[in-house]
Design a protein around this motif. Structure first.
Motif, PDB file in Angstrom:
ATOM      1  N   ILE A   1      37.704  34.680  33.440  1.00 34.91           N
ATOM      2  CA  ILE A   1      36.329  35.166  33.259  1.00 34.91           C
ATOM      3  C   ILE A   1      35.456  34.080  32.638  1.00 34.91           C
ATOM      4  O   ILE A   1      34.286  33.916  33.007  1.00 34.91           O
ATOM      5  CB  ILE A   1      36.321  36.443  32.394  1.00 34.91           C
ATOM      6  CG1 ILE A   1      36.907  37.620  33.190  1.00 34.91           C
ATOM      7  CG2 ILE A   1      34.912  36.779  31.921  1.00 34.91           C
ATOM      8  CD1 ILE A   1      37.121  38.874  32.365  1.00 34.91           C
TER       9      ILE A   1
ATOM     10  N   LEU B   1      48.369  39.164  29.511  1.00 42.64           N
ATOM     11  CA  LEU B   1      47.479  39.516  30.610  1.00 42.64           C
ATOM     12  C   LEU B   1      46.021  39.471  30.180  1.00 42.64           C
ATOM     13  O   LEU B   1      45.146  39.034  30.934  1.00 42.64           O
ATOM     14  CB  LEU B   1      47.831  40.919  31.133  1.00 42.64           C
ATOM     15  CG  LEU B   1      49.004  40.964  32.111  1.00 42.64           C
ATOM     16  CD1 LEU B   1      49.377  42.399  32.443  1.00 42.64           C
ATOM     17  CD2 LEU B   1      48.660  40.213  33.398  1.00 42.64           C
ATOM     18  N   ARG B   2      45.760  39.911  28.960  1.00 47.58           N
ATOM     19  CA  ARG B   2      44.385  39.848  28.455  1.00 47.58           C
ATOM     20  C   ARG B   2      43.911  38.398  28.383  1.00 47.58           C
ATOM     21  O   ARG B   2      42.777  38.077  28.764  1.00 47.58           O
ATOM     22  CB  ARG B   2      44.313  40.492  27.074  1.00 47.58           C
ATOM     23  CG  ARG B   2      42.894  40.566  26.509  1.00 47.58           C
ATOM     24  CD  ARG B   2      42.876  41.057  25.071  1.00 47.58           C
ATOM     25  NE  ARG B   2      43.438  42.387  24.934  1.00 47.58           N
ATOM     26  CZ  ARG B   2      44.554  42.671  24.272  1.00 47.58           C
ATOM     27  NH1 ARG B   2      45.245  41.697  23.684  1.00 47.58           N
ATOM     28  NH2 ARG B   2      44.997  43.902  24.191  1.00 47.58           N
TER      29      ARG B   2
ATOM     30  N   LYS C   1      43.277  36.985  31.937  1.00 49.20           N
ATOM     31  CA  LYS C   1      42.034  37.515  32.497  1.00 49.20           C
ATOM     32  C   LYS C   1      40.824  36.858  31.840  1.00 49.20           C
ATOM     33  O   LYS C   1      39.866  36.460  32.513  1.00 49.20           O
ATOM     34  CB  LYS C   1      42.011  39.034  32.292  1.00 49.20           C
ATOM     35  CG  LYS C   1      40.800  39.733  32.893  1.00 49.20           C
ATOM     36  CD  LYS C   1      40.901  41.244  32.692  1.00 49.20           C
ATOM     37  CE  LYS C   1      40.850  41.589  31.222  1.00 49.20           C
ATOM     38  NZ  LYS C   1      40.711  43.040  30.978  1.00 49.20           N
ATOM     39  N   ARG C   2      40.872  36.718  30.510  1.00 42.74           N
ATOM     40  CA  ARG C   2      39.739  36.154  29.793  1.00 42.74           C
ATOM     41  C   ARG C   2      39.508  34.696  30.185  1.00 42.74           C
ATOM     42  O   ARG C   2      38.360  34.262  30.340  1.00 42.74           O
ATOM     43  CB  ARG C   2      39.978  36.250  28.286  1.00 42.74           C
ATOM     44  CG  ARG C   2      38.868  35.642  27.456  1.00 42.74           C
ATOM     45  CD  ARG C   2      39.132  35.798  25.980  1.00 42.74           C
ATOM     46  NE  ARG C   2      38.244  34.980  25.188  1.00 42.74           N
ATOM     47  CZ  ARG C   2      38.300  34.878  23.868  1.00 42.74           C
ATOM     48  NH1 ARG C   2      39.201  35.555  23.187  1.00 42.74           N
ATOM     49  NH2 ARG C   2      37.476  34.115  23.217  1.00 42.74           N
TER      50      ARG C   2
ATOM     51  N   VAL D   1      50.060  38.351  42.304  1.00 44.94           N
ATOM     52  CA  VAL D   1      49.319  37.542  41.335  1.00 44.94           C
ATOM     53  C   VAL D   1      49.760  36.083  41.358  1.00 44.94           C
ATOM     54  O   VAL D   1      48.928  35.170  41.483  1.00 44.94           O
ATOM     55  CB  VAL D   1      49.457  38.124  39.908  1.00 44.94           C
ATOM     56  CG1 VAL D   1      48.717  37.238  38.900  1.00 44.94           C
ATOM     57  CG2 VAL D   1      48.909  39.545  39.847  1.00 44.94           C
TER      58      VAL D   1
ATOM     59  N   PHE E   1      46.783  44.467  34.429  1.00 40.41           N
ATOM     60  CA  PHE E   1      46.529  44.901  33.055  1.00 40.41           C
ATOM     61  C   PHE E   1      46.447  46.426  32.991  1.00 40.41           C
ATOM     62  O   PHE E   1      47.040  47.057  32.100  1.00 40.41           O
ATOM     63  CB  PHE E   1      45.218  44.269  32.568  1.00 40.41           C
ATOM     64  CG  PHE E   1      44.894  44.562  31.132  1.00 40.41           C
ATOM     65  CD1 PHE E   1      45.416  43.782  30.114  1.00 40.41           C
ATOM     66  CD2 PHE E   1      44.066  45.627  30.793  1.00 40.41           C
ATOM     67  CE1 PHE E   1      45.125  44.043  28.783  1.00 40.41           C
ATOM     68  CE2 PHE E   1      43.768  45.905  29.474  1.00 40.41           C
ATOM     69  CZ  PHE E   1      44.302  45.106  28.467  1.00 40.41           C
TER      70      PHE E   1
ATOM     71  N   ASP F   1      37.183  34.974  41.131  1.00 45.41           N
ATOM     72  CA  ASP F   1      36.856  36.392  40.975  1.00 45.41           C
ATOM     73  C   ASP F   1      37.947  37.271  41.597  1.00 45.41           C
ATOM     74  O   ASP F   1      38.290  38.331  41.057  1.00 45.41           O
ATOM     75  CB  ASP F   1      35.506  36.676  41.620  1.00 45.41           C
ATOM     76  CG  ASP F   1      34.911  37.994  41.160  1.00 45.41           C
ATOM     77  OD1 ASP F   1      34.854  38.211  39.931  1.00 45.41           O
ATOM     78  OD2 ASP F   1      34.528  38.815  42.006  1.00 45.41           O
TER      79      ASP F   1
ATOM     80  N   LEU G   1      44.417  40.350  38.191  1.00 46.98           N
ATOM     81  CA  LEU G   1      44.860  40.374  36.794  1.00 46.98           C
ATOM     82  C   LEU G   1      44.432  41.678  36.116  1.00 46.98           C
ATOM     83  O   LEU G   1      45.171  42.251  35.316  1.00 46.98           O
ATOM     84  CB  LEU G   1      44.293  39.169  36.046  1.00 46.98           C
ATOM     85  CG  LEU G   1      44.884  37.809  36.429  1.00 46.98           C
ATOM     86  CD1 LEU G   1      44.060  36.677  35.832  1.00 46.98           C
ATOM     87  CD2 LEU G   1      46.341  37.703  35.970  1.00 46.98           C
ATOM     88  N   GLN G   2      43.228  42.157  36.446  1.00 43.55           N
ATOM     89  CA  GLN G   2      42.767  43.430  35.892  1.00 43.55           C
ATOM     90  C   GLN G   2      43.637  44.578  36.372  1.00 43.55           C
ATOM     91  O   GLN G   2      43.979  45.494  35.603  1.00 43.55           O
ATOM     92  CB  GLN G   2      41.310  43.673  36.296  1.00 43.55           C
ATOM     93  CG  GLN G   2      40.712  44.946  35.713  1.00 43.55           C
ATOM     94  CD  GLN G   2      40.591  44.880  34.199  1.00 43.55           C
ATOM     95  OE1 GLN G   2      39.996  43.948  33.660  1.00 43.55           O
ATOM     96  NE2 GLN G   2      41.168  45.852  33.500  1.00 43.55           N
TER      97      GLN G   2
ATOM     98  N   LYS H   1      40.732  37.340  39.183  1.00 36.94           N
ATOM     99  CA  LYS H   1      40.385  38.215  38.053  1.00 36.94           C
ATOM    100  C   LYS H   1      40.673  39.668  38.395  1.00 36.94           C
ATOM    101  O   LYS H   1      41.205  40.435  37.572  1.00 36.94           O
ATOM    102  CB  LYS H   1      38.910  38.048  37.707  1.00 36.94           C
ATOM    103  CG  LYS H   1      38.448  38.879  36.528  1.00 36.94           C
ATOM    104  CD  LYS H   1      36.942  38.934  36.411  1.00 36.94           C
ATOM    105  CE  LYS H   1      36.366  39.910  37.433  1.00 36.94           C
ATOM    106  NZ  LYS H   1      34.912  40.137  37.262  1.00 36.94           N
TER     107      LYS H   1
END
Length: 851
Positions: free
Chosen positions: A536, A528-529, A532-533, A431, A507, A497, A503-504, A500
């Motif tokens: 996004i 982490l949330r 990611k957000r 990451v 998570f 992307d 990161l997902q 992302k």
């Protein structure tokens, strides 16, 4: 402390409901379960819905769901002790503020502790006219409490109008002339209604300072006068509040967050200030905190641990929200309101608490700003600065003492402490290196975009004089083709992307591998949330811009001065239908007020722009309330005829002469309101020596914060202030400190802005003239605002000079003049106007000499 056994539920829970809750708890392994309940007309629990399942000592709580027709929040304590925990009490307080009950039950639902009793349904109670008269009338409370108070006819009439709108559920458009006291005119009926109905009225202001004036001056005055117990709260956007938990992280590991001495200094100052802060807002911090530093402290929804946070009970943001939940009057600014409305329009939910607490009645002050604010929040933006800031928050570009800074290195250190090897390895091996790579790829994509834009300059209609570029995106002639910007944007999107996806993956791994203590695990999940957000959101913004068409106008801006700037935006050309559908129809009362809502005697301009025409005829009311000022006695309007038109030879020289002559006549005490920063700077350079020779301080926008410049202006008593844009309105300088306003140029907006061009074409498509139906009426409202800076009380006197001869030589000038108050006017060559000004102020000089 003893256990709380609770009450027998036999007579207060329906048998089927009791059985259903007991079974749901059993099915959840006897862990905590969160329910929402519905009561019948006599208060018996007749229905429940399972919302969430948790552990032996915690369960997620979703307060927003509670307002979907439910009356009570319910959860169980597996141990059988129904005593509320500190987290329970915090949530119970918020539930009560939302008129919701809060119950705790045992596992078989036979016992209940009714921590907060449910609230009975009530019909609205109207505020009677005599109650308004009893406050603002000649024999009312204001007259009894405030020395020298005199009834203001306009204020009383407006208060009655606001009261009717609140009682009847109207959409009311109220133009309140300067000096009528519109704040009290809308606050008094709003407070009386909210107290009677245990309800809430939202007041939305154009700026934070205006909201602070209501909260720190007007509402405390009303608390003292009205004799009714009401509460109010001023709330700002969440990002304006500091997060105590994040501040604690920064304090405990400063080497991760401070990568240079300047940053170290800011961090130390902020931590010191937070130790004694009352509200924890950015305004309380020392100086203007840079965005990239504030990011490490600011509260965000996706990083919040909510009730699980050890600082929840003293959280700055949640404390402000708790006050707002129980407040009768909630004050926000237009930007915060429309950020909230943007969420509500997607959900169709106006009762739940989102960015601001749920509401059904709203009053907009300075409503003439609503189109621009709504357009911004219903659009989207992609910029070099925005994308690199997101990546910089995750991982700082520079290392200090061999350590990388940012949120991801902090998370990495937490995972190492708790021996989360798999997630720690993924973070460190994939990451973080990927963030480095994405930053490089995004910068390269943006550089390719710049090259493509430069190579395509010949395709667009206009280029900036300083080498800047600003153009609409699309396939029409004169537009920058979307095919020019799409390939680099897609490259940046693909890179983001991929990040992302990693990161997902992180998570998901961490979600399946919790650790103790719970609060540190939840903090890691929140990081982490949030990461990611943020990625996004950037991807979503790229998609919004590249797919914009029809009623959404996309455009691009590129410049290198004063610093490198690349931005792509898309925004709706009109907001009238959006406001009609998502504001006027779902809310029971919408009131819009300002001193400038009409052009001459006509409401048609803002009726078209803000969608008043789409409101049911019987529900829409438009009223004006005249100013109490004696304009012919108080104001002299100077209209010089011998000034070259703007941008013609000799114009600047003549303007500088007029400014100096006006300032001498007024003995300083002058605002000069410009429409461009270039003209402002040129004037400042020219007149500064002459003012210094006369001992008149020259204050220039940009040389100090606005509040400091205004303080110096008032304290001096003979200063001259040169301002642009934001100084045309929202400034209140009563008394002799401001005695002259010079307006060199009529405030027409730049017509070549892409959004303005798109709006002009939209009007043409409806057979309307863009000048007559957009540029001109908007400029008229702007001039009225600038003119309104001068007279703030019935004792003020002064001069306004409008040095743009188009107001007297062009046919449309009548539209400007007919919109100004009927004051004494002098229209002649400048020498004659100057003589009149000197004579006007000579009266003041004589009065000062009289005993």
């Amino acid at each position: 402390m003893g256990k709380t056994p609770g009450l027998d539920t036999t007579k207060i829970f329906a048998p089927a409901v009791r059985e259903r809750m007991a079974q749901a708890i059993t099915d959840a392994g006897s862990n905590e379960v969160f329910f929402l309940g519905v009561l019948d007309e006599v208060g018996i629990l007749e229905g429940v819905e399972v919302v969430a399942r948790g552990s032996a000592n915690a369960v997620p709580v979703f307060l927003e769901r509670a307002e979907e027709g439910f009356h009570v929040l319910i959860h169980n304590h597996p141990g059988g002790d129904l005593t509320p925990s500190p987290a329970d009490l915090s949530i119970a307080s918020e539930a009560g503020a939302r008129r919701l009950g809060f119950f705790i039950i045992n596992n078989d639902a036979t016992r209940v502790n009714r921590v907060v009793e449910p609230f009975p349904e009530k019909e609205e109670i109207a505020v009677e006219s005599k109650e308004i008269d009893g406050v603002l009338g000649c024999d009312g409370l204001f007259g009894k409490v405030l020395p020298g108070f005199e009834e203001r006819t306009g204020q009383l009439r407006m208060a009655h109008s606001v009261n009717r709108a609140i009682n009847d559920g109207d959409v009311a458009v109220l133009e309140a002339g300067t000096g009528i006291g519109k704040s009290f005119a809308y606050l008094v009926p709003a407070i009386l209604w909210a107290v009677k109905n245990r309800g809430r009225v939202v007041i939305s202001t154009a700026t934070i300072p205006l909201g602070e004036q209501l909260a720190h001056r007007d509402l405390p005055t009303l608390q003292r006068i009205l004799g009714v117990d009401f509460k109010f709260a001023l709330i700002q956007g969440r990002g304006n509040y500091a997060c105590r938990r994040k501040a604690e992280q920064v304090s405990s590991e400063p080497e991760i967050f401070a990568d240079d001495e300047e940053r170290e200094g800011w961090i130390a100052d902020i931590l010191d200030r937070l130790a004694e802060a009352k509200t924890g807002t950015r305004q309380e911090m020392p100086g203007e905190v840079p965005e990239e530093i504030w990011n490490d402290f600011q509260s965000t929804s996706d990083q919040s641990l909510k009730a699980r946070c050890p600082h929840y009970r003293e959280c700055f943001y949640y404390e402000a929200r708790r006050k707002a939940f129980g407040a009768h009057i909630v004050i926000v600014n237009h930007h915060l309101f429309f950020a909230d409305l943007n969420l509500r329009k997607g959900r169709g939910d106006y009762e739940s608490d989102l960015v601001i607490p749920g509401y059904q009645k709203v009053i907009f002050d300075e409503a003439h700003h609503l189109e621009d604010v709504a357009s911004k929040h219903l659009g989207s933006e992609v910029s070099r600065r925005g994308m690199l800031q997101v990546l910089g928050r995750l991982l700082t570009p520079r290392k200090k003492r061999g350590r990388q800074g940012g949120r991801l290195p902090w998370l990495q250190s937490q995972l190492a402490k708790h021996h989360k090897g798999e997630v720690h390895e993924l973070l460190g091996m994939k990451v973080i290196p990927r963030v480095h790579l994405v930053r490089k790829e995004v910068e390269q994509a943006l550089q390719r975009l710049e090259v493509r834009l430069e190579d395509s300059r010949h395709l667009i209609d206009e280029n900036g004089r300083d080498g800047s570029l600003m153009a609409r995106l699309g396939e029409k002639k004169g537009f920058m083709p979307m095919t020019v910007v799409t390939p680099p944007l897609l490259d940046a999107r693909d890179s983001l992307d991929g990040l992302k996806g990693l990161l997902q993956e992180c998570f998901d791994l961490l979600e399946d591998d919790p650790f103790e203590p719970e609060v540190e695990y939840q903090a890691a999940i929140a990081e982490l949330r949030s990461a990611k957000r943020s990625v996004i959101e950037q991807i979503g913004a790229i998609d919004f811009v590249k797919d914009a068409s029809g009623a959404i106008q996309p455009w691009v801006e590129l410049s290198s001065r004063p610093q490198k700037h690349l931005m792509l935006r898309a925004a709706p050309l009109k907001v009238d239908e959006l406001l009609a559908e998502h504001l006027y129809r779902p809310l029971s009362t919408v009131i819009q007020t300002s001193a400038t809502l009409r052009v001459g005697e006509s409401w048609s301009f803002l009726a078209d722009r803000l969608g008043w025409e789409q409101v049911e005829r019987e529900r829409l009311r438009q009223e004006e309330f005249d100013s109490p000022f004696d304009w012919p006695r108080q104001v002299l309007l100077g209209l010089p005829e011998d000034v070259p038109e703007p941008d013609r030879s000799g114009y600047d020289k003549k303007i500088h002469e007029i400014v100096l002559d006006s300032v001498r006549g007024a003995r300083g005490r002058t605002f000069v309101l410009f429409t461009s920063h270039r003209s402002l700077k040129k004037c400042a350079e020219t007149i500064r020596p002459a003012l210094q020779a006369q001992g008149m301080p020259l204050l220039v926008q940009g040389e100090a914060p606005r509040t400091e410049l205004l303080r110096q202006f008032v304290d001096s008593g003979r200063a001259v202030l040169l301002g642009n844009q934001s100084y045309w309105e929202g400034i209140d300088v009563p008394g002799a400190a401001l005695s002259c306003v010079v307006i060199p140029r009529l405030p027409f907006k730049i017509p070549n802005h892409p959004l303005e061009q798109g709006r002009a074409e939209e009007l043409e498509s409806r057979g309307k003239s863009p000048f007559a139906h957009l540029a001109l009426p908007r400029a008229v409202l702007g001039l009225r605002q600038g003119f309104g800076r001068l007279i703030r009380t019935i004792d003020d006197r002064g001069v306004v000079v409008i040095a743009d001869t188009r107001i007297i030589k062009r046919p449309y000038g009548k539209r400007f003049l007919s919109s100004l108050p009927e004051c004494r006017r002098v229209q002649a060559d400048w020498d004659q106007v100057k003589t009149s000004i000197e004579g006007f102020f000579a009266i003041d000089n004589v009065e000062e000499m009289l005993p």
